[in-house]
Scaffold this motif. Structure first.
Motif, PDB file in Angstrom:
ATOM      1  N   ASP A 126      -9.754  -2.202  -1.562  1.00  0.00           N
ATOM      2  CA  ASP A 126      -9.594  -1.313  -0.404  1.00  0.00           C
ATOM      3  C   ASP A 126     -10.083  -1.917   0.909  1.00  0.00           C
ATOM      4  N   GLU A 160      -1.178  -1.359   6.910  1.00  0.00           N
ATOM      5  CA  GLU A 160      -1.841  -2.268   5.962  1.00  0.00           C
ATOM      6  C   GLU A 160      -0.803  -3.161   5.294  1.00  0.00           C
ATOM      7  N   THR A 193      -2.242   9.085   9.351  1.00  0.00           N
ATOM      8  CA  THR A 193      -2.692   8.523   8.063  1.00  0.00           C
ATOM      9  C   THR A 193      -1.597   7.659   7.443  1.00  0.00           C
ATOM     10  N   GLN A 220       1.801   5.313  -2.166  1.00  0.00           N
ATOM     11  CA  GLN A 220       1.122   6.508  -2.687  1.00  0.00           C
ATOM     12  C   GLN A 220       0.502   6.277  -4.057  1.00  0.00           C
ATOM     13  N   LYS A 256      -2.853   0.258  -4.119  1.00  0.00           N
ATOM     14  CA  LYS A 256      -2.788  -0.893  -3.229  1.00  0.00           C
ATOM     15  C   LYS A 256      -2.879  -2.181  -4.034  1.00  0.00           C
ATOM     16  N   ASN A 278      -1.178   4.343   9.301  1.00  0.00           N
ATOM     17  CA  ASN A 278      -2.275   3.415   8.993  1.00  0.00           C
ATOM     18  C   ASN A 278      -2.063   2.742   7.638  1.00  0.00           C
ATOM     19  N   ARG A 279      -1.581   3.497   6.653  1.00  0.00           N
ATOM     20  CA  ARG A 279      -1.313   2.922   5.331  1.00  0.00           C
ATOM     21  C   ARG A 279      -0.153   1.927   5.404  1.00  0.00           C
ATOM     22  N   SER A 334       0.858  -1.184   0.000  1.00  0.00           N
ATOM     23  CA  SER A 334       0.000   0.000   0.000  1.00  0.00           C
ATOM     24  C   SER A 334       0.891   1.230   0.000  1.00  0.00           C
TER      25      SER A 334
END
Length: 687
Positions: free
Chosen positions: A373, A424, A417, A313, A316, A420-421, A311
């Motif tokens: 997602d 993942e 943020t 920029q 994903k 969190n990404r 995941s």
């Protein structure tokens, strides 16, 4: 599309620097997938493509490298060797059906090799051993092979014998099974004459292989003792069974730089390693909660397991292994975790960072799906007619924690943020917002993993973050019963404020939340002001008198007071209660409490003395010692969490990374008087 029996899913395991990525490069080159061999030091390998991997010259995540060789698809999973990134190894082990454990002829058996072997043993995973760097200076194939035999016994079976010159430098290899010799000339394999001095060794090893084959079936055993020779097909059949049953571990050798041994390794990957139908068995939880054996089945209804997520920029990718049936971009599956329906969309075959779109993926194959997602690593996606959930990936419990904050104020949301990404992509670390210490705490396997996360926050999400030690959540309590008076009186022309209370503060045992009680007689404080008094006290106990930590084990009893018939109000009684608290605390024998954790440390027996000595220095109390079935020492102790901030790194240094531990909060205990002054001073310096 490849059928399940023409697929091999193989993870490359081993210590950092053992040559896994170089081996993958050599296999890519020999199959024509690339036209030049990349080097780790140059940052141009297929597997290490992440900017952090290029900068650090190590693998930090698992890369997928698909090869086509003799009409068989070899899905290689190149895993990190650094211990901080073992979460990526756990993911690869779930997707693979077999392993190649790489060790260097220069270093011999390392901690990384031992850990890889243990992972395979726990999963009953078939494995090859590949001795790398045999043509480099200071390499010693014989010493490495003899160490393997000594550690793991006669199951270690050499199917390749090196040829070396007078300086013990390996110049070629011999295929023991076929009794043929090869060397590399300008990255091309050339057959050569078998050296005379090697014929006795080859015969000896060939006979040992025949003996191993004989043990795989009664029919072969009878043939062996009858003096009959096995055909080549029977040899392969017997060796395949031995490898699949984990009664035989073939040893190969070679060089990732010259590609020596690479073709022979792939020949045996095709012939001896299990296909997905023969590979790891899975347990699945059905919709009704019962647990069954999950059978990998090309003819079954579609089901896939999500074993890795990327995941960044740009988007994903969910990396999947198809466990039954065939999937296409318009296949609709149910997520067993959420119950939600997912239409798959675009599918890809990954090769490092390069993706190639495909129209279908068959049973046993590994690929990726874009833009899923709502799907996470560890999810099972299956046909609505048969909803099953496979067990998640067993990540190690995070054991090293630091506080993380943005360098520039106001960027907390960007940090959150970004984390969190990244979470993942790497579920092996956790993020926790501690409301008590007002710190965002990140926990992982060690300092290297956390450092990589901070670097990725900057490169991927454009936010600079800094790490600092996580604060210890101390508590405060009182030891004496005290009574105190609090009066708030304010007259400002109009309506005034008046509140007057007498409160008794009593120590309690094992009571985190403050107990509020009242013993007011005769209405000296009207009942409608009791809640205001309690509210004031609950606000006051959030900052204790010593170092500003929350108060616990406290009972506050409102027993007297007075009020003004004209000016009483709730605010006045709330402020009066706070004043009573402040007056009482200096006389109440306040003391500091610290969190105590239960600790379980597993280390080699030789390190037990060092570990116990170190725990004593950390004010630990040893609660018990025993030995596990592997001969490791298991030490159980209780330790102050304030002394354990760097323990993950220190234990690794003490035990050469062989030690592991788990730690869980147990209770609060009084801080020794000798230590209280420093804690109080540190707290006041932070104000």
């Amino acid at each position: 599309m490849f059928t399940a029996n023409a697929i091999r899913n193989i993870c490359l395991l081993g210590h950092s620097g053992s040559g896994k990525t170089a081996l993958a490069e050599s296999l890519l080159y020999m199959t024509g997938a690339i036209d030049r061999i990349g080097k780790n030091a140059d940052g141009n390998t297929v597997c290490d493509y992440d900017p952090e991997e290029i900068r650090r010259h190590i693998s930090i995540s698992t890369s997928v490298v698909p090869l086509e060789y003799h009409n068989v698809k070899l899905n290689l999973l190149d895993t990190p060797g650094a211990f901080d990134f073992s979460g990526a190894v756990m993911e690869a082990l779930r997707a693979a059906d077999a392993a190649v454990i790489v060790l260097s002829a220069k270093d011999g058996i390392t901690v990384g090799f031992e850990k890889a072997w243990k992972y395979c043993e726990e999963r009953n995973m078939p494995r090859f051993i590949y001795i790398s760097k045999v043509d480099e200076d200071n390499s010693d194939y014989n010493a490495t092979f003899n160490a393997l035999r000594e550690h793991y016994g006669n199951k270690i079976a050499p199917v390749v014998v090196p040829i070396w010159d007078g300086s013990k430098r390996v110049t070629g290899i011999i295929d023991v099974l076929n009794k043929r010799a090869y060397e590399m000339q300008n990255l091309k394999r050339v057959e050569i004459q078998v050296p005379e001095d090697k014929e006795r060794v080859i015969t000896e090893f060939n006979d040992a292989l025949k003996e191993s084959v004989a043990e795989t079936s009664d029919e072969f055993m009878d043939k062996f003792f009858g003096g009959e020779d096995f055909t080549y097909r029977e040899m392969i059949q017997g060796l395949h069974k031995g490898v699949t049953d984990c009664t035989l571990f073939p040893v190969f050798c070679g060089s990732g730089v010259t590609c020596l041994g690479s073709l022979m390794l792939m020949d045996h990957m095709v012939d001896l390693l299990p296909n997905p139908e023969e590979g790891n068995y899975h347990k699945a939880t059905n919709a009704d909660g019962t647990i069954d054996e999950f059978v990998v089945s090309p003819g079954g209804v579609p089901s896939v397991f999500v074993w890795k997520t990327v995941s960044d920029q740009y988007g994903k990718f969910s990396y999947i292994k198809v466990l039954s049936g065939t999937i296409t971009p318009d296949t609709t599956l149910v997520n067993a975790r959420t119950g939600e329906t997912e239409k798959l969309g675009r599918m890809y075959v990954m090769c490092g960072k390069k993706n190639t779109e495909v129209k279908e993926l068959g049973c046993g194959d590994i690929g990726a799906i874009g833009k899923m997602d709502r799907v996470k690593t560890g999810d099972t996606l299956c046909d609505p007619r048969k909803v099953v959930s496979l067990k998640g990936i067993p990540y190690a419990e995070p054991c090293y924690s630091m506080a993380i904050a943005p360098k520039v104020k106001g960027q907390d949301e960007k940090v959150g943020t970004g984390l969190n990404r990244l979470n993942e992509e790497d579920p092996s670390f956790t993020v926790y917002n501690n409301p008590e210490t007002k710190q965002l705490v990140i926990s992982g396997a060690g300092d290297q993993q956390l450092d990589v996360i901070v670097s990725k926050l900057k490169t991927r999400f454009g936010v600079d973050a800094v790490l600092s030690p996580a604060k210890v959540p101390y508590r405060e309590r009182i030891k004496k019963t005290v009574e105190a008076h609090g009066r708030h009186k304010k007259q400002t022309g109009g309506s005034g404020q008046f509140g007057d209370v007498w409160i008794r503060f009593e120590p309690q045992e094992d009571q985190d939340d403050m107990i509020f009680a009242e013993e007011v007689f005769g209405g000296s404080v009207p009942k409608n002001f009791y809640p205001a008094v309690e509210k004031g006290l609950r606000e006051a106990v959030q900052k204790g008198p010593l170092a500003g930590y929350p108060m616990v084990n406290l009972k506050a009893v409102l027993y007297d007071g007075s009020y003004h018939p004209v000016d009483p109000n709730e605010m006045a009684f709330k402020l009066a209660a706070i004043l009573a608290f402040k007056e009482a605390m200096p006389n109440a024998g306040a003391t500091l409490l610290e969190p105590i954790a239960s600790l379980k440390v597993r280390v080699p027996a030789d390190n037990m003395g060092d570990v116990i000595g170190d725990l004593n220095k950390r004010r630990g109390r040893i609660m018990g010692m025993e030995h596990d079935k592997e001969g490791n020492a298991v030490v159980e102790a209780e330790v102050p969490m304030a002394e354990m901030g760097s323990y993950a790194i220190d234990l690794r240094a003490m035990t050469q990374a062989r030690g592991t531990f788990t730690m869980h909060f147990e209770r609060y205990e009084e801080v020794p008087k000798a230590n209280q002054a420093k804690v109080i001073a540190d707290a006041k310096n932070e104000e």
